[in-house]
Design an enzyme around this catalytic site. Structure first.
Site, short mmCIF file in Angstrom:
data_model
loop_
_atom_site.label_atom_id
_atom_site.label_comp_id
_atom_site.label_asym_id
_atom_site.label_seq_id
_atom_site.Cartn_x
_atom_site.Cartn_y
_atom_site.Cartn_z
N THR A 116 0.84 -1.22 0.00
CA THR A 116 0.00 0.00 0.00
C THR A 116 0.87 1.26 0.00
O THR A 116 0.47 2.28 -0.58
CB THR A 116 -0.97 0.04 1.20
OG1 THR A 116 -0.24 0.13 2.41
CG2 THR A 116 -1.89 -1.18 1.22
N ASN A 117 2.02 1.21 0.62
CA ASN A 117 2.92 2.37 0.57
C ASN A 117 3.49 2.56 -0.84
O ASN A 117 3.65 3.69 -1.29
CB ASN A 117 4.04 2.24 1.61
CG ASN A 117 3.57 2.64 2.99
OD1 ASN A 117 3.34 3.81 3.26
ND2 ASN A 117 3.37 1.65 3.86
N MET A 138 10.66 -6.30 4.69
CA MET A 138 10.67 -6.93 6.01
C MET A 138 11.99 -7.59 6.41
O MET A 138 12.01 -8.48 7.25
CB MET A 138 9.53 -7.96 6.10
CG MET A 138 8.15 -7.35 5.97
SD MET A 138 7.86 -6.05 7.21
CE MET A 138 6.19 -5.56 6.81
N ASN A 177 13.32 4.66 4.69
CA ASN A 177 12.46 3.60 5.20
C ASN A 177 11.24 4.22 5.87
O ASN A 177 11.36 5.27 6.52
CB ASN A 177 13.22 2.76 6.24
CG ASN A 177 12.36 1.63 6.83
OD1 ASN A 177 11.69 0.90 6.11
ND2 ASN A 177 12.37 1.51 8.15
N HIS A 220 8.52 3.54 8.83
CA HIS A 220 8.29 2.68 9.99
C HIS A 220 6.97 3.09 10.65
O HIS A 220 6.74 4.29 10.86
CB HIS A 220 9.44 2.82 10.98
CG HIS A 220 9.29 1.90 12.16
ND1 HIS A 220 9.53 0.54 12.06
CD2 HIS A 220 8.88 2.13 13.42
CE1 HIS A 220 9.27 -0.01 13.25
NE2 HIS A 220 8.87 0.92 14.08
C1 GAR Z 1 3.69 -0.73 6.72
O1 GAR Z 1 2.90 -0.42 7.86
C2 GAR Z 1 5.14 -0.38 6.96
O2 GAR Z 1 5.32 0.80 7.69
C3 GAR Z 1 5.59 -1.57 7.75
O3 GAR Z 1 4.95 -2.67 7.17
C4 GAR Z 1 3.75 -2.25 6.53
C5 GAR Z 1 3.79 -2.65 5.07
O4 GAR Z 1 2.59 -2.37 4.41
N1 GAR Z 1 7.01 -1.67 7.74
C6 GAR Z 1 7.74 -2.10 8.77
O5 GAR Z 1 7.24 -2.50 9.80
C7 GAR Z 1 9.24 -2.06 8.57
N2 GAR Z 1 9.92 -2.14 9.84
P1 GAR Z 1 2.50 -2.20 2.82
O6 GAR Z 1 3.18 -3.41 2.17
O7 GAR Z 1 1.03 -2.21 2.55
O8 GAR Z 1 3.15 -0.91 2.44
#
Ligand code: GAR
Length: 218
Positions: free
Chosen positions: A15-16, A93, A110, A112
């Protein structure tokens, strides 16, 4: 300065990544171009998002390498081959090793899902971060975009945005609110600032060389 070529590293839903694609469509990435999406997992939904947007997708699968270090070396090789200027970790991840930081000093961002230095570091990723915040009982959490250095979630902070915790929140409802209200806004904004050469790092401090943007409500 020239146009910056961006690679987005993902492991899951993306989603990001989608927020970055949408910002690029609205011409809000400061002239940066998403040149590649690289996933640590084959079949990640983020790769479908890339394909739909016409962005080349690649897989550098963690399971094909004996260590994070071996995967990092393979990633650096791919990024150099693609002439990437900025690496964005968007739901990536795995902890990258020193080879990545050496290849891209102050050029890895990044996102977080907490207000660093709370609820971060090894083991604090994805939904776990929101479980930790709820278990601790904080009333406010949020998201952070930071430069990546050798320490997990320890690099200089670029942008942060707070998000309220509401009674009855579950890790899932909180994750969604943090994404909507914070992550999807500050990640494209930080990428845009980088692409316009408006971020200057001095030790731990990131100076934003844009008086309007710095004061603007995110
Ligand atoms: C997001 O909330 C991101 O901030 C987190 O994982 C999710 C991924 O969502 N990242 C971490 O925790 C890294 N330490 P997405 O695949 O829908 O963007």
């Amino acid at each position: 300065m020239g146009e910056k070529r961006i690679a987005v590293l993902v492991s899951g839903g993306g989603t990001n990544l989608q927020a970055l694609i949408d910002a690029q469509r609205r011409e809000e990435l400061g002239g940066g171009v998403i040149a590649a999406v690289i996933s640590s997992k084959a079949g990640a939904y983020a790769l479908e998002r890339a394909e739909k947007a016409g962005i080349p997708g690649y897989v550098v699968a963690r399971k094909d390498y004996p260590s994070n270090q071996a995967m990092t070396v393979a990633l650096v090789e791919k990024l150099k081959e693609l002439s990437i200027d900025l690496v964005v970790l968007a739901g990536f991840m795995h902890i990258l090793t020193g080879e990545m930081v050496a290849a891209y000093p102050n050029a890895i961002l990044n996102v977080h899902p907490a207000l660093i230095p709370s609820f971060c570091g090894k083991g604090a990723y994805g939904l776990h971060v929101h479980e930790m915040a709820l278990a601790y009982g904080v009333k406010v959490t949020g998201a952070t975009v930071h430069f990546v250095n050798e320490e997990a979630d320890g690099g200089p902070i670029v942008l942060q945005k707070p998000v309220e915790i509401l009674p009855g929140d579950t890790p899932e409802t909180l994750q969604r609110r943090v994404m909507e209200q914070a992550e999807w806004r500050i990640l494209p904004r930080a990428v845009s600032l980088f692409c316009q050469d408006k971020l200057k790092v001095e030790g731990r401090i990131v100076h934003i060389l844009d008086s309007v943007l710095e004061k603007e409500v995110l």
